[in-house]
Design an enzyme around this catalytic site. Sequence first.
Site, mmCIF file in Angstrom:
data_model
loop_
_atom_site.group_PDB
_atom_site.id
_atom_site.type_symbol
_atom_site.label_atom_id
_atom_site.label_comp_id
_atom_site.label_asym_id
_atom_site.label_seq_id
_atom_site.Cartn_x
_atom_site.Cartn_y
_atom_site.Cartn_z
ATOM 1 N N ASP A 27 0.986 -1.131 0.034
ATOM 2 C CA ASP A 27 0.111 0.069 -0.010
ATOM 3 C C ASP A 27 0.841 1.513 -0.009
ATOM 4 O O ASP A 27 0.695 2.309 0.654
ATOM 5 C CB ASP A 27 -0.872 -0.134 1.129
ATOM 6 C CG ASP A 27 -1.968 -1.098 1.141
ATOM 7 O OD1 ASP A 27 -1.753 -1.807 0.218
ATOM 8 O OD2 ASP A 27 -2.717 -1.441 2.214
ATOM 9 N N LYS A 132 -6.720 -4.916 -3.137
ATOM 10 C CA LYS A 132 -7.350 -5.601 -1.939
ATOM 11 C C LYS A 132 -8.398 -4.633 -1.294
ATOM 12 O O LYS A 132 -7.976 -3.374 -1.162
ATOM 13 C CB LYS A 132 -6.138 -5.949 -1.039
ATOM 14 C CG LYS A 132 -5.446 -4.891 -0.405
ATOM 15 C CD LYS A 132 -4.297 -5.424 0.521
ATOM 16 C CE LYS A 132 -3.487 -4.302 1.233
ATOM 17 N NZ LYS A 132 -4.202 -3.656 2.287
ATOM 18 N N CYS A 165 -2.027 -2.441 7.782
ATOM 19 C CA CYS A 165 -2.024 -3.369 7.029
ATOM 20 C C CYS A 165 -0.807 -4.272 6.882
ATOM 21 O O CYS A 165 -0.908 -5.304 6.505
ATOM 22 C CB CYS A 165 -2.108 -2.671 5.498
ATOM 23 S SG CYS A 165 -3.757 -1.565 5.358
HETATM 24 N N1 TIU Z 1 -2.492 0.461 4.320
HETATM 25 C C1 TIU Z 1 -3.255 0.557 5.607
HETATM 26 O O1 TIU Z 1 -2.458 0.359 6.447
HETATM 27 N N2 TIU Z 1 -4.439 1.288 5.627
HETATM 28 C C2 TIU Z 1 -4.484 1.997 6.540
HETATM 29 O O2 TIU Z 1 -5.956 2.410 6.596
HETATM 30 N N3 TIU Z 1 -3.781 2.395 7.415
HETATM 31 C C3 TIU Z 1 -3.965 3.075 8.471
HETATM 32 O O3 TIU Z 1 -3.001 3.437 9.454
HETATM 33 N N4 TIU Z 1 -4.964 4.110 8.498
#
Ligand code: TIU
Length: 230
Positions: A27, A132, A165
């Site tokens: 991500d 995802k 994540c």
């Molecule tokens: N990729 C991921 O960690 N998504 C989130 O929403 N992370 C946050 O820390 N908000």
Amino acid sequence: MTRTVEVAAEPSPYELAAGRTALIVIDMQRDFLLPGGFGESLGNDVDRLRVVVPPLAALLAAARTAGLMVIHTREGHLPDLSDCPPAKLNRGAPSKRIGDPGRYGRILIRGEYGHDIIDELAPADGEVVIDKPGKGAFYATALHDTLTAAGITHLLITGVTTEVCVHTTTREANDRGYECLVVSDCVGSYFPEFQRVGLEMVKAQGGIFGWVADTAAVIPALNALTTTAA
Ligand code: TIU
């Protein structure tokens, strides 16, 4: 026989296995790293994640040279939000919600500029990109099948955010039998305390979810794999 190189990891040495190891980049999207995206809409200081980019770019280069499978993930949703449960859409009080217009297009929506990976870490031709809908990269994706088909048993896990994540994916991977090494300077959190504790949690209790090492340990091991392959 599979060539292996030992990484000086915690809580114990980690065997990096050529041909069986994939690098997962979680991500590293504009929506999490740039102002005006989902991360900022949740009230976070996105600058805290930028520190990850230089070491992760170096790790990515070393992994590509060593011939590792590289997988990128992107968190996001279909334009009609049919894959976004109300529990996720309505949680908290963000200034903007998933699907609302942001500085880089609709927030966390597939196909929008903000949903894509930052330029510095753009996927190379042939690298797998997993879209995802959840925090974990295994939920509602083809990731496990893709890794299994490629004979992957070991994962180097990187990306953002450490306690969300990265953790969810590491736990999912551990339960599926993968040997996971979280690369400490290649994962980032909006919260310094969560970064520290998040890494502690992975390697506690004899490595309950996996191993932790930084790029100073992992990159030389990748380079050694490259050398021994020659
Ligand atoms: N990729 C991921 O960690 N998504 C989130 O929403 N992370 C946050 O820390 N908000």
